[in-house]
Each structure stands twice: as C-alpha cells, then as structure tokens.
Scaffold this motif. Structure first.
Motif, short mmCIF file in Angstrom:
data_model
loop_
_atom_site.label_atom_id
_atom_site.label_comp_id
_atom_site.label_asym_id
_atom_site.label_seq_id
_atom_site.Cartn_x
_atom_site.Cartn_y
_atom_site.Cartn_z
N GLY A 8 -87.53 10.18 4.17
CA GLY A 8 -88.29 9.19 3.18
C GLY A 8 -87.08 8.51 2.49
N GLN A 9 -87.59 7.93 1.49
CA GLN A 9 -86.63 6.99 0.94
C GLN A 9 -85.17 7.83 0.17
OE1 GLN A 9 -88.10 4.65 -2.45
NE2 GLN A 9 -86.25 3.70 -2.53
N VAL A 10 -85.58 9.02 -0.36
CA VAL A 10 -84.59 9.84 -0.93
C VAL A 10 -84.18 10.78 0.30
CG1 VAL A 10 -84.01 11.75 -2.18
CG2 VAL A 10 -85.33 9.79 -3.43
N ASP A 11 -82.79 10.85 0.51
CA ASP A 11 -82.43 11.61 1.63
C ASP A 11 -81.94 12.95 1.39
OD1 ASP A 11 -82.37 9.64 3.58
OD2 ASP A 11 -80.64 8.54 2.42
N VAL A 12 -81.38 13.32 0.10
CA VAL A 12 -80.98 14.39 -0.18
C VAL A 12 -81.16 14.60 -1.44
CG1 VAL A 12 -78.75 16.00 -0.54
CG2 VAL A 12 -78.86 14.20 1.22
N ARG A 13 -81.53 16.27 -2.04
CA ARG A 13 -81.49 16.47 -3.39
C ARG A 13 -80.71 17.48 -3.77
NH1 ARG A 13 -83.18 20.19 -7.06
NH2 ARG A 13 -84.06 21.46 -5.48
N LEU A 14 -79.53 17.31 -4.61
CA LEU A 14 -78.65 18.24 -5.02
C LEU A 14 -79.18 18.77 -6.47
CD1 LEU A 14 -75.41 16.38 -4.62
CD2 LEU A 14 -76.38 17.68 -2.91
N ARG A 70 -81.01 13.03 -6.86
CA ARG A 70 -81.80 12.38 -5.91
C ARG A 70 -80.84 11.35 -5.21
NH1 ARG A 70 -87.81 10.97 -7.93
NH2 ARG A 70 -88.34 13.20 -8.34
N VAL A 71 -80.54 11.53 -4.17
CA VAL A 71 -79.40 10.85 -3.26
C VAL A 71 -79.92 9.97 -2.15
CG1 VAL A 71 -76.86 10.85 -2.37
CG2 VAL A 71 -77.38 12.50 -4.24
N THR A 72 -79.61 8.89 -2.17
CA THR A 72 -79.93 8.21 -0.77
C THR A 72 -78.49 7.44 -0.12
OG1 THR A 72 -81.89 7.10 -1.85
CG2 THR A 72 -80.97 6.02 0.10
N LEU A 73 -78.52 7.99 0.98
CA LEU A 73 -77.08 7.77 1.78
C LEU A 73 -77.10 6.43 2.60
CD1 LEU A 73 -76.95 11.31 3.18
CD2 LEU A 73 -75.87 10.52 1.09
N ASP A 74 -76.02 6.01 2.75
CA ASP A 74 -75.72 4.86 3.57
C ASP A 74 -75.92 5.29 5.21
OD1 ASP A 74 -74.89 2.63 4.99
OD2 ASP A 74 -72.95 2.62 4.23
N LYS A 75 -77.24 5.14 5.39
CA LYS A 75 -77.46 5.62 6.94
C LYS A 75 -76.78 4.86 8.05
CE LYS A 75 -81.74 6.50 5.43
NZ LYS A 75 -81.55 6.39 3.76
N GLY A 76 -76.29 3.59 7.70
CA GLY A 76 -75.80 2.69 8.70
C GLY A 76 -74.32 3.36 9.15
N ALA A 77 -73.70 4.27 8.24
CA ALA A 77 -72.30 4.86 8.51
C ALA A 77 -72.50 5.96 9.41
CB ALA A 77 -71.81 5.22 7.11
N PRO A 78 -71.80 6.22 10.49
CA PRO A 78 -71.81 7.32 11.46
C PRO A 78 -71.49 8.59 10.59
CG PRO A 78 -70.22 5.70 12.11
CD PRO A 78 -71.00 5.17 10.68
N THR A 90 -67.61 11.02 -6.28
CA THR A 90 -66.77 10.65 -4.96
C THR A 90 -67.13 10.99 -3.76
OG1 THR A 90 -65.76 12.98 -5.81
CG2 THR A 90 -64.74 11.13 -6.93
N LEU A 91 -68.37 11.79 -3.51
CA LEU A 91 -69.14 12.39 -2.47
C LEU A 91 -69.20 11.16 -1.59
CD1 LEU A 91 -71.64 14.94 -3.69
CD2 LEU A 91 -69.34 15.38 -2.69
N PRO A 92 -69.08 11.24 -0.28
CA PRO A 92 -69.10 10.32 0.93
C PRO A 92 -70.43 9.66 1.17
CG PRO A 92 -68.42 12.11 1.82
CD PRO A 92 -68.48 12.47 0.35
N ARG A 93 -70.48 8.37 1.48
CA ARG A 93 -71.86 7.76 1.96
C ARG A 93 -72.79 7.58 1.00
NH1 ARG A 93 -68.08 6.42 5.50
NH2 ARG A 93 -67.65 7.95 7.17
N ILE A 94 -72.44 7.63 -0.29
CA ILE A 94 -73.83 7.55 -1.19
C ILE A 94 -74.25 6.04 -1.37
CG2 ILE A 94 -74.41 7.70 -3.43
CD1 ILE A 94 -72.83 10.16 -3.77
N SER A 95 -75.53 5.84 -1.22
CA SER A 95 -75.90 4.38 -1.47
C SER A 95 -76.44 4.18 -2.73
CB SER A 95 -76.75 3.93 -0.30
OG SER A 95 -77.62 2.74 -0.55
#
Length: 151
Positions: A101-107, A69-77, A127-132
């Motif tokens: 919701g709170q979780v953005d992506v599920r891998l 369950r991944v939450t991303l840094d949504k402030g980043a373009p 190493t995936l980008p934009r992970i919060s």
C-alpha cells in the motif's frame, strides 16, 4: 486439528503461561502425563512456539512510544533491503512491520522522554536510507491490548 482438551490447555496457558504442568493438568481435568503429551504435540506441530518474557519498558523509564509510518523511494534499487537493514541497527526500534500500500514500513520505537525521542528521530531515523516520506504517531494511551486468541 484441535479438540476441546487442546483448546482448554491453550486457554489456560494464555491466562497463566508459567503455570506448572501438574497445575495445568489439574485445571484442565487431565493427568500430568496426558497434559504433557498434548503440550509436546502442540509444540511439535508448531501451535505452541514456546514461552517469552514480556518486559514492561515503561517501568524501565521509557515513557514515549511512537509509531512511524514510512514510505520508501521504491525507484531506488534495494530500497527495502537497505532501509530494513539500517532500521534494525537502531536499538530503540522495538518492532518493524512491512506493508502493501501507500505506507511501506511501520517502525515502533520507544524513548525515555521527548528530548530522547527528538535525538533518536533527528540522529538515527532521519538518516535511514531511501525514505521518501515519514509520519509520526505518538501513542497517548493503549485502550485495548489483548493477544489472547478466542479459543
């Protein structure tokens, strides 16, 4: 949109997708020509999207299944676009879902064993980008796995 015969054909296909049309027709109480026409109509309307091959990855040596369950840094373009493009490049990632919701992506990913999973996680996932934030859930058992529709 569907009548009883269509539902009967779909139920039979869910039970045995590779069943030949003559056998399917007989089991549904139709002539092969009538069954084929109904199947063609179901394909044309998008109800049937085709057939797929399901490979049991456990039999190929992949014994570990992890849901991340991944939450991303949504402030980043372009946070979603950058993350999803990079995640698609990880061969062991077998499914990607996005959420509101709170979780953005599920891998959903598979690995041969725990050592292989640790290497994937350390070298490819982190190493995936934009992970919060990230949370790993390891599958211990599948209690229910039924993709058939109640037709």
């Amino acid at each position: 949109m569907l009548d009883d015969l269509d539902r009967r054909l779909l139920r039979l296909l869910q039970e045995e997708p590779a069943r030949p049309v003559p056998e399917l027709a007989q089991a549904a109480g139709l002539t092969p020509g009538r069954a084929a026409r109904r199947l063609d109509r179901l394909r044309e309307t998008g109800v049937l999207k085709g057939q797929e091959t399901v490979i049991d990855w456990r039999r190929l040596g992949y014994t570990v299944h992890v849901s991340l369950r991944v939450t991303l840094d949504k402030g980043a373009p372009r946070a979603f676009e950058d993350f999803l493009a990079a995640a698609r490049e990880v061969p062991e990632v077998v499914e990607i879902q996005t959420f509101l919701g709170q979780v953005d992506v599920r891998l959903s990913l598979i690995a041969r064993d725990l050592a292989h999973y640790r290497a994937i996680y350390r070298d490819r996932i982190l190493t995936l980008p934009r992970i919060s934030d990230i949370e790993a859930l390891m599958t211990l058992s599948v209690v229910h796995d039924n993709q058939a529709l109640p037709l």
